[in-house]
Design a protein around this motif. Structure first.
Motif, mmCIF file in Angstrom:
data_model
loop_
_atom_site.group_PDB
_atom_site.id
_atom_site.type_symbol
_atom_site.label_atom_id
_atom_site.label_comp_id
_atom_site.label_asym_id
_atom_site.label_seq_id
_atom_site.Cartn_x
_atom_site.Cartn_y
_atom_site.Cartn_z
ATOM 1 N N LEU A 136 0.842 -1.194 0.000
ATOM 2 C CA LEU A 136 0.000 0.000 0.000
ATOM 3 C C LEU A 136 0.879 1.247 0.000
ATOM 4 O O LEU A 136 1.972 1.237 0.571
ATOM 5 N N SER A 137 0.378 2.298 -0.622
ATOM 6 C CA SER A 137 1.066 3.594 -0.568
ATOM 7 C C SER A 137 0.243 4.511 0.322
ATOM 8 O O SER A 137 -0.880 4.885 -0.013
ATOM 9 N N ILE A 138 0.812 4.841 1.482
ATOM 10 C CA ILE A 138 0.086 5.622 2.488
ATOM 11 C C ILE A 138 1.088 6.592 3.130
ATOM 12 O O ILE A 138 2.230 6.199 3.402
ATOM 13 N N PRO A 139 0.685 7.840 3.367
ATOM 14 C CA PRO A 139 1.655 8.785 3.922
ATOM 15 C C PRO A 139 1.884 8.642 5.427
ATOM 16 O O PRO A 139 0.983 8.244 6.171
ATOM 17 N N ILE A 140 3.106 8.984 5.840
ATOM 18 C CA ILE A 140 3.400 9.141 7.259
ATOM 19 C C ILE A 140 3.626 10.630 7.528
ATOM 20 O O ILE A 140 3.953 11.379 6.611
ATOM 21 N N HIS A 203 -1.036 7.248 7.796
ATOM 22 C CA HIS A 203 -2.370 7.859 7.811
ATOM 23 C C HIS A 203 -3.248 7.337 6.672
ATOM 24 O O HIS A 203 -3.299 7.965 5.605
ATOM 25 N N PRO A 204 -3.995 6.269 6.867
ATOM 26 C CA PRO A 204 -4.849 5.793 5.769
ATOM 27 C C PRO A 204 -5.964 6.783 5.419
ATOM 28 O O PRO A 204 -6.446 6.802 4.283
ATOM 29 N N GLU A 205 -6.348 7.619 6.395
ATOM 30 C CA GLU A 205 -7.405 8.594 6.103
ATOM 31 C C GLU A 205 -6.921 9.692 5.168
ATOM 32 O O GLU A 205 -7.715 10.458 4.642
ATOM 33 N N ASP A 216 -5.336 3.892 -1.379
ATOM 34 C CA ASP A 216 -5.100 2.578 -0.766
ATOM 35 C C ASP A 216 -5.668 2.485 0.651
ATOM 36 O O ASP A 216 -5.913 1.384 1.153
ATOM 37 N N GLY A 217 -5.856 3.626 1.304
ATOM 38 C CA GLY A 217 -6.368 3.614 2.670
ATOM 39 C C GLY A 217 -7.813 3.149 2.767
ATOM 40 O O GLY A 217 -8.257 2.672 3.812
ATOM 41 N N ARG A 222 -12.886 -0.008 4.609
ATOM 42 C CA ARG A 222 -13.896 -0.946 4.089
ATOM 43 C C ARG A 222 -13.866 -2.253 4.885
ATOM 44 O O ARG A 222 -14.907 -2.829 5.195
ATOM 45 N N SER A 223 -12.659 -2.716 5.206
ATOM 46 C CA SER A 223 -12.522 -3.950 5.999
ATOM 47 C C SER A 223 -13.220 -3.775 7.346
ATOM 48 O O SER A 223 -13.983 -4.647 7.795
ATOM 49 N N LEU A 224 -12.955 -2.641 7.979
ATOM 50 C CA LEU A 224 -13.520 -2.371 9.303
ATOM 51 C C LEU A 224 -15.051 -2.323 9.227
ATOM 52 O O LEU A 224 -15.748 -2.875 10.087
#
Lengths: 241, 81
Positions: A136-140, A203-205, A216-217, A222-224
């Motif tokens: 996944l590509s997600i920022p920190i 931060h997936p949001e 990707d977040g 969706r899983s939750l």
């Protein structure tokens, strides 16, 4: 189905989480001020990012004394879902709801950039819509994301499948170069033994819209949502998008 | 009565800030400094009516539950007066 987004003095990713839940997950969501003590109307609580209490003393250390945190502990003990993002992850560790701690980044700098994460366990309520090995590509965006724990804790995390996300390179290899902050074993996110409490530094949001560079977040949220629907027997009414 | 609390990182926990400070000391040209560890120091003013045993007990509890994180830090309490 209803989500609650906690708000501490100094939270600053609360609106991002609220936006994603209402717009992209399409579910009812409330802000929950940190002085509240009743979470009975909620199925999942998001502990958002930011700088609760100005990061005074240690990141997340003072937030654990907010009145709402007692309710969050009971909420988690009842099997409901708690999702800590960035400062939220730090708060859950300080509160003893997740093992280990987050200390200053190895390079000392605040790092704000997209990183790659590898899904390490797709059997959690937060990753069921993903596959182990997915990248996944997600920022920190943090200065204290360097995950530490003792050897016993680390082995327990590994054995129980509690390591949910690791920092990786573009092809999913776990390398030292791909580790932005020095976190033990490239750990970016962990869950508790029951799997209903997840904490992660990225931060997936902030990765739910193409125009922000990645969506990707969305799969995590969706899983939750699916997990809540399955647990409560109520199918989600999806609105918005 | 005063209580002093020192909070330090456990020896097993890396201290990137201490490393940076050590590097600055080297840049200053001071030799002979082998390592620097950064910690925190707290002063608490407690009620004068308390005995020094009470002050120590209260300070220990605050040091343990608030001022330090037992996962990464140790603490030491000193009582004055």
């Amino acid at each position: 189905m209803k989500f609650g987004v906690l708000v501490f003095p100094g939270s600053n990713c609360d609106h991002d989480a609220y936006h994603v839940i209402s717009k992209h997950v399409g579910q009812p969501v409330d802000f929950v001020w940190h002085r509240e003590t009743d979470l009975s109307g909620y199925d999942a609580v998001i502990v958002p990012g930011g700088f609760s209490y100005g990061d005074y003393l240690r990141c997340g250390a003072l937030a654990k004394f907010s009145p709402v945190m007692g309710a969050v502990k009971d909420f988690a003990a009842a099997g409901k879902y708690v999702f800590g993002i960035c400062n939220g992850f730090q708060i859950l560790c300080e509160a003893g709801m997740l093992p280990g701690a987050l200390i200053r980044n190895r390079g000392l700098h605040f790092i704000c950039k997209h990183v790659r994460l590898r899904v390490e366990n797709d059997r959690t309520p937060f990753t069921s819509e993903l596959d182990s090995g997915d990248v996944l590509s997600i920022p920190i965006a943090h200065a204290e994301g360097n995950y530490v724990c003792d050897d016993d804790t680390f082995h327990r995390l590994e054995e129980n499948g509690q390591i949910v996300f690791r920092y990786c390179d573009e092809v999913g290899e776990i390398t030292e170069e791909a580790n932005p902050n020095g976190a033990r074993s490239n750990i970016a996110g962990i869950c508790n033994e029951n799997g209903n409490v997840l904490g992660m530094m990225p931060h997936p949001e902030r990765a739910c819209e193409e125009m922000l560079g990645s969506n990707d977040g969305r799969e995590i949220f969706r899983s939750l949502t699916k997990a809540i629907a399955a647990a409560s027997g109520q199918w989600p009414v999806v609105s918005g998008q | 009565m005063k209580a002093k609390v020192y909070v330090t990182l456990k020896p097993s926990v890396l201290d990137p800030q201490g490393k940076a400070i050590h590097h600055s000391i080297e840049l200053l040209g001071v030799s002979g400094v082998n390592d620097v560890r950064q910690g925190k120091y707290f002063e608490m003013a407690l009620d004068e009516s308390l005995t020094s045993d009470d002050v120590r007990r209260i300070a220990e509890q605050i040091a343990k539950d608030v001022l330090s994180n037992p996962v990464i830090e140790d603490y030491r309490v000193e009582v004055d007066g």
